[in-house]
Design a protein around this motif. Structure first.
Motif, PDB file in Angstrom:
ATOM      1  N   LYS A  47       0.835  -1.206   0.000  1.00  0.00           N
ATOM      2  CA  LYS A  47       0.000   0.000   0.000  1.00  0.00           C
ATOM      3  C   LYS A  47       0.869   1.255   0.000  1.00  0.00           C
ATOM      4  N   GLU A  48       0.241   2.368  -0.348  1.00  0.00           N
ATOM      5  CA  GLU A  48       0.949   3.636  -0.333  1.00  0.00           C
ATOM      6  C   GLU A  48       1.067   4.152   1.108  1.00  0.00           C
ATOM      7  N   ARG A  49       2.046   4.987   1.301  1.00  0.00           N
ATOM      8  CA  ARG A  49       2.215   5.633   2.601  1.00  0.00           C
ATOM      9  C   ARG A  49       1.021   6.565   2.835  1.00  0.00           C
ATOM     10  N   GLU A  50       0.466   6.501   4.043  1.00  0.00           N
ATOM     11  CA  GLU A  50      -0.716   7.287   4.337  1.00  0.00           C
ATOM     12  C   GLU A  50      -0.558   8.104   5.615  1.00  0.00           C
ATOM     13  N   PHE A  51      -1.251   9.229   5.629  1.00  0.00           N
ATOM     14  CA  PHE A  51      -1.250  10.112   6.778  1.00  0.00           C
ATOM     15  C   PHE A  51      -1.955   9.470   7.960  1.00  0.00           C
ATOM     16  N   VAL A  52      -1.381   9.661   9.148  1.00  0.00           N
ATOM     17  CA  VAL A  52      -2.000   9.192  10.382  1.00  0.00           C
ATOM     18  C   VAL A  52      -2.373  10.378  11.269  1.00  0.00           C
ATOM     19  N   SER A  53      -1.414  11.242  11.546  1.00  0.00           N
ATOM     20  CA  SER A  53      -1.662  12.347  12.459  1.00  0.00           C
ATOM     21  C   SER A  53      -0.576  13.398  12.291  1.00  0.00           C
ATOM     22  N   ALA A  54      -0.907  14.622  12.716  1.00  0.00           N
ATOM     23  CA  ALA A  54       0.072  15.701  12.686  1.00  0.00           C
ATOM     24  C   ALA A  54      -0.198  16.660  13.829  1.00  0.00           C
ATOM     25  N   ILE A  55       0.857  17.376  14.203  1.00  0.00           N
ATOM     26  CA  ILE A  55       0.742  18.373  15.264  1.00  0.00           C
ATOM     27  C   ILE A  55       1.515  19.612  14.846  1.00  0.00           C
ATOM     28  N   SER A  56       0.891  20.757  15.017  1.00  0.00           N
ATOM     29  CA  SER A  56       1.532  22.008  14.629  1.00  0.00           C
ATOM     30  C   SER A  56       2.513  22.454  15.713  1.00  0.00           C
ATOM     31  N   LYS A  57       3.245  23.491  15.396  1.00  0.00           N
ATOM     32  CA  LYS A  57       4.188  24.012  16.382  1.00  0.00           C
ATOM     33  C   LYS A  57       3.449  24.628  17.573  1.00  0.00           C
ATOM     34  N   TRP A  58       2.172  24.967  17.353  1.00  0.00           N
ATOM     35  CA  TRP A  58       1.371  25.517  18.448  1.00  0.00           C
ATOM     36  C   TRP A  58       0.620  24.443  19.234  1.00  0.00           C
ATOM     37  N   GLY A  59       0.651  23.206  18.742  1.00  0.00           N
ATOM     38  CA  GLY A  59       0.001  22.112  19.439  1.00  0.00           C
ATOM     39  C   GLY A  59      -1.343  21.699  18.895  1.00  0.00           C
ATOM     40  N   SER A  60      -1.807  22.327  17.840  1.00  0.00           N
ATOM     41  CA  SER A  60      -3.044  21.867  17.223  1.00  0.00           C
ATOM     42  C   SER A  60      -2.780  20.545  16.519  1.00  0.00           C
ATOM     43  N   THR A  61      -3.827  19.730  16.431  1.00  0.00           N
ATOM     44  CA  THR A  61      -3.636  18.370  15.927  1.00  0.00           C
ATOM     45  C   THR A  61      -4.641  18.018  14.843  1.00  0.00           C
ATOM     46  N   LYS A  62      -4.278  16.992  14.080  1.00  0.00           N
ATOM     47  CA  LYS A  62      -5.151  16.445  13.042  1.00  0.00           C
ATOM     48  C   LYS A  62      -4.944  14.947  13.007  1.00  0.00           C
TER      49      LYS A  62
END
Length: 125
Positions: free
Chosen positions: A43-58
């Motif tokens: 499978k292709e590489r997929e996004f799991v999660s991210a965090i900004s420098k301010w601490g917001s998340t996705k």
């Protein structure tokens, strides 16, 4: 030079927890967004999660409520706490740094400039 080193992967049973760590060096960690991606065999590489420098998340929808991303700027480390693991979470997990995006968290592999070597997570049923 920039280095990202993941750790914490392993073989666990469904329903278990793991905490991944990504220790960084050579970059101004506190200034950048950090992300976690995964790639299962074939499978292709997929996004799991991210965090900004301010601490917001996705998070990607499949891990919402189960995974938590966090960062420790003093330790230049980003974490991924994974609870209630499922067999479909089995993959190599990579951390990555996005040194350009500021206002929004990107889910695109191409947006991330530096990558770790990955850590294997295997969840048995």
């Amino acid at each position: 030079q920039v280095q990202l080193v993941e750790s914490g992967g392993g073989l666990v049973q469904a329903g278990s927890s793991l905490r991944l760590s990504c220790a960084t060096s050579g970059l101004t960690f506190s200034a950048y967004a950090m992300g976690w991606f995964r790639q299962a065999p074939g499978k292709e590489r997929e996004f799991v999660s991210a965090i900004s420098k301010w601490g917001s998340t996705k998070y990607t929808d499949s891990v919402k409520g189960r995974f938590t991303i966090s960062r420790d700027n003093a330790k230049k480390t980003v974490y991924l706490q994974m609870n209630s693991l499922k067999p479909e979470d089995t993959a190599v997990y990579y951390c990555a740094a996005d040194v350009f995006s500021q206002a929004t968290l990107s889910v695109a592999v191409s947006s991330y400039n530096y990558w770790g070597q990955g850590t294997q997570v295997t969840v048995s049923s």
